[in-house]
Enzyme design. Structure first.
Site, mmCIF file in Angstrom:
data_model
loop_
_atom_site.group_PDB
_atom_site.id
_atom_site.type_symbol
_atom_site.label_atom_id
_atom_site.label_comp_id
_atom_site.label_asym_id
_atom_site.label_seq_id
_atom_site.Cartn_x
_atom_site.Cartn_y
_atom_site.Cartn_z
ATOM 1 N N GLY A 39 17.447 6.022 0.266
ATOM 2 C CA GLY A 39 17.611 6.802 -0.906
ATOM 3 C C GLY A 39 16.715 6.987 -1.699
ATOM 4 N N GLY A 41 16.226 7.201 -4.979
ATOM 5 C CA GLY A 41 16.153 6.187 -5.915
ATOM 6 C C GLY A 41 16.203 4.721 -5.637
ATOM 7 C CB ALA A 215 -3.661 10.615 5.952
ATOM 8 N N GLY A 217 -4.846 10.851 0.563
ATOM 9 C CA GLY A 217 -5.079 10.318 -0.712
ATOM 10 C C GLY A 217 -4.045 10.985 -1.671
ATOM 11 C CG ASP A 239 9.047 5.446 9.528
ATOM 12 O OD1 ASP A 239 9.204 6.524 8.918
ATOM 13 O OD2 ASP A 239 10.439 4.735 9.529
ATOM 14 C CB ALA A 242 9.568 4.120 2.494
ATOM 15 C CB ALA A 243 4.418 7.096 2.425
ATOM 16 N N GLY A 244 6.136 7.958 -0.121
ATOM 17 C CA GLY A 244 6.088 8.382 -1.410
ATOM 18 C C GLY A 244 6.671 7.348 -2.396
ATOM 19 C CG ASP A 245 11.064 7.347 -2.255
ATOM 20 O OD1 ASP A 245 10.443 8.167 -3.107
ATOM 21 O OD2 ASP A 245 11.954 7.410 -1.360
ATOM 22 C CB SER A 275 5.365 1.295 2.766
ATOM 23 O OG SER A 275 4.849 2.852 2.764
ATOM 24 N NE ARG A 278 4.761 -4.255 6.276
ATOM 25 C CZ ARG A 278 4.521 -4.842 5.154
ATOM 26 N NH1 ARG A 278 5.322 -4.832 4.150
ATOM 27 N NH2 ARG A 278 3.493 -5.752 5.106
#
Length: 295
Positions: A39, A41, A215, A217, A239, A242-245, A275, A278
């Site tokens: 999620g 949040g 990728a 930036g 994967d 979750a990069a942005g969060d 992140s 993984r």
């Protein structure tokens, strides 16, 4: 003082790994499956806490079996969950397909998140103690607007991730200090595909923007100054879910510690780069020593 409050969603991510995503009407065979707490949040809360922030979460989980697991993940990462509600019925879920290139496609079913329609007693009091409020759009928009207005009243920095992208009311933009869309969300919000031009358009509505570019930036822009590019570390993505969060959570910590943007963005980018190497959402997020070593 609670440095960072997150008002947003909690989901159980149901993740299937495939060689390539199915086309419409097609069935493909996956190679593995995982249930990972997520999620937007909750992800931002975990990312910020692992990055060293003092974090509290406002939102809701369901009364199903996923609810306790979602609570445990947040608490185990050091997030204060005293104001995380339990709503009768299912928790939110995200159904995620991850391909061999590290790309993903996601279907979100709101569940308990849909019950977070406004602030309840205690929420504004907690927000008032913070230095930063993190917001996304996976809970009903009236609650997001309530949170932004409360933060604005108390002089708390509001950071909005406009995802899933949708038209944003002027009142919400007026109470937003920093907008952090990815390039696709920026294009949807502005109708402008080119990120630099989209940033200039967004600055007519908010004072500061960071557009993440995967990728490539990110771009940072403030009113009165042209957009500035920041590169991303070169890594092999496994994967990107979750990069942005991870980026937003780490950025909130860096800004809360007083770092200027030209130092905060590379530090947050290092966290995001860790992140994506993984699998999973919350499971992929790095801890402070890892970020410091990589930045």
């Amino acid at each position: 003082m609670t440095a960072i409050v997150v008002l947003g969603s909690t989901n159980m991510d149901l993740v299937a790994h495939v060689a390539r995503p199915p086309r419409r009407g097609e069935t493909v065979t996956g190679r593995d499956f995982a249930m990972v707490p997520g999620g937007k949040g909750a992800n931002q809360a975990v990312a910020a806490a692992r990055a060293g922030g003092d974090v509290a979460m406002i939102g809701a989980v369901g009364s199903d079996a996923f609810g306790p697991a979602l609570r445990h993940t947040l608490a185990a990462s050091g997030v204060d969950i005293d104001l995380l509600r339990t709503a009768e019925g299912p928790s939110g879920t995200a159904h995620i397909v991850v391909d061999d290139d590290g790309g993903n496609a996601i279907v979100v079913v709101p569940g308990a998140n849909a019950t977070v329609t406004s602030l309840v007693p205690g929420d504004e009091t907690l927000i008032a103690t913070a230095t930063t409020l993190l917001l996304q759009l996976e809970i009903p928009l009236p609650a997001v607007l309530d949170g932004a207005r409360a933060a604005h009243r108390h002089g708390v920095r509001t950071v909005l991730t406009p995802a899933p992208a949708r038209p944003l009311p002027p009142d919400l933009l007026a109470a937003t200090d920093l907008l952090v869309p990815n390039e696709h969300e920026a294009a949807i919000l502005t109708g402008v595909a080119e990120p630099r031009a989209a940033a200039e358009t967004l600055l007519r509505q908010v004072p500061e923007v960071v557009i993440t570019l995967g990728a490539a930036g990110c771009l940072h822009a403030v009113r009165g100054a042209g957009p500035r590019s920041f590169p991303a570390p070169e890594v092999t993505a496994v994967d990107t879910t979750a990069a942005g969060d991870t980026f937003v959570g780490a950025l909130a910590v860096a800004l809360g510690e007083g770092l200027p943007m030209d130092r905060a963005i590379p530090w947050a980018s290092a966290a995001a780069a860790l992140s994506v190497q993984r699998p999973g959402a919350s499971t992929s997020m790095p801890y402070r020593p890892e970020i410091d070593s990589a930045s």
